[in-house]
Design a protein around this motif. Sequence first.
Motif, mmCIF file in Angstrom:
data_model
loop_
_atom_site.group_PDB
_atom_site.id
_atom_site.type_symbol
_atom_site.label_atom_id
_atom_site.label_comp_id
_atom_site.label_asym_id
_atom_site.label_seq_id
_atom_site.Cartn_x
_atom_site.Cartn_y
_atom_site.Cartn_z
ATOM 1 N N LEU A 44 59.777 -88.204 -73.934
ATOM 2 C CA LEU A 44 59.943 -86.752 -73.985
ATOM 3 C C LEU A 44 61.135 -86.349 -74.858
ATOM 4 C CD1 LEU A 44 59.168 -85.881 -70.254
ATOM 5 C CD2 LEU A 44 57.688 -85.561 -72.247
ATOM 6 N N GLY A 45 62.197 -87.142 -74.825
ATOM 7 C CA GLY A 45 63.350 -86.888 -75.695
ATOM 8 C C GLY A 45 62.977 -87.022 -77.161
ATOM 9 N N ASP A 46 62.188 -88.045 -77.480
ATOM 10 C CA ASP A 46 61.711 -88.216 -78.863
ATOM 11 C C ASP A 46 60.886 -87.017 -79.309
ATOM 12 O OD1 ASP A 46 62.911 -90.687 -79.314
ATOM 13 O OD2 ASP A 46 61.151 -91.819 -78.661
ATOM 14 N N ALA A 51 60.752 -82.116 -82.593
ATOM 15 C CA ALA A 51 60.479 -80.677 -82.668
ATOM 16 C C ALA A 51 61.708 -79.900 -83.136
ATOM 17 C CB ALA A 51 60.016 -80.159 -81.315
ATOM 18 N N GLY A 52 62.779 -80.633 -83.453
ATOM 19 C CA GLY A 52 63.969 -79.987 -83.985
ATOM 20 C C GLY A 52 65.061 -79.699 -82.970
ATOM 21 N N GLN A 53 64.867 -80.104 -81.714
ATOM 22 C CA GLN A 53 65.884 -79.876 -80.683
ATOM 23 C C GLN A 53 66.921 -80.996 -80.695
ATOM 24 O OE1 GLN A 53 65.851 -77.073 -78.757
ATOM 25 N NE2 GLN A 53 64.093 -76.494 -80.012
ATOM 26 N N THR A 54 68.120 -80.678 -80.269
ATOM 27 C CA THR A 54 69.167 -81.676 -80.125
ATOM 28 C C THR A 54 69.063 -82.283 -78.725
ATOM 29 O OG1 THR A 54 70.619 -80.459 -81.603
ATOM 30 C CG2 THR A 54 71.658 -82.084 -80.163
ATOM 31 N N ARG A 58 72.761 -89.701 -73.999
ATOM 32 C CA ARG A 58 73.539 -90.301 -72.914
ATOM 33 C C ARG A 58 73.233 -89.609 -71.587
ATOM 34 N NH1 ARG A 58 80.053 -91.282 -72.508
ATOM 35 N NH2 ARG A 58 80.019 -91.933 -70.344
ATOM 36 N N ALA A 59 73.248 -88.285 -71.584
ATOM 37 C CA ALA A 59 72.965 -87.539 -70.359
ATOM 38 C C ALA A 59 71.527 -87.770 -69.906
ATOM 39 C CB ALA A 59 73.221 -86.049 -70.573
ATOM 40 N N LEU A 60 70.605 -87.812 -70.852
ATOM 41 C CA LEU A 60 69.198 -88.027 -70.534
ATOM 42 C C LEU A 60 69.004 -89.369 -69.827
ATOM 43 C CD1 LEU A 60 66.189 -87.026 -70.971
ATOM 44 C CD2 LEU A 60 66.207 -88.537 -72.961
ATOM 45 N N TYR A 61 69.565 -90.423 -70.399
ATOM 46 C CA TYR A 61 69.422 -91.755 -69.799
ATOM 47 C C TYR A 61 70.119 -91.844 -68.448
ATOM 48 C CZ TYR A 61 67.376 -93.643 -74.086
ATOM 49 O OH TYR A 61 66.551 -93.899 -75.145
ATOM 50 N N GLU A 62 71.323 -91.281 -68.342
ATOM 51 C CA GLU A 62 72.052 -91.341 -67.071
ATOM 52 C C GLU A 62 71.289 -90.625 -65.964
ATOM 53 O OE1 GLU A 62 75.987 -89.833 -67.731
ATOM 54 O OE2 GLU A 62 76.649 -91.668 -68.729
#
Length: 71
Positions: A44-46, A51-54, A58-62
């Motif tokens: 989902l992060g990819d 789609a141009g979002q930042t 680190r926060a996502l994985y944690e």
Amino acid sequence: MGMHQYLQSLSNLETIHRAPGYFKYEEHSVAAHSFKVTQIAQILGDIEENAGQTVNWRALYEKALNHDYTE
């Protein structure tokens, strides 16, 4: 909580079987579930990044890895 106790409690997640309820297709541990959630979060992060979002990786994985730590 000391560092040793925290690391030990993370290792214990491998031995705790998760009971997700009615739609339980396979038994898995809390640690295995957290890993699967992290794989989905990465996908989902990819998608968001493409789609141009930042994405704060680190926060996502944690958050994905530790979301069920209290179980």
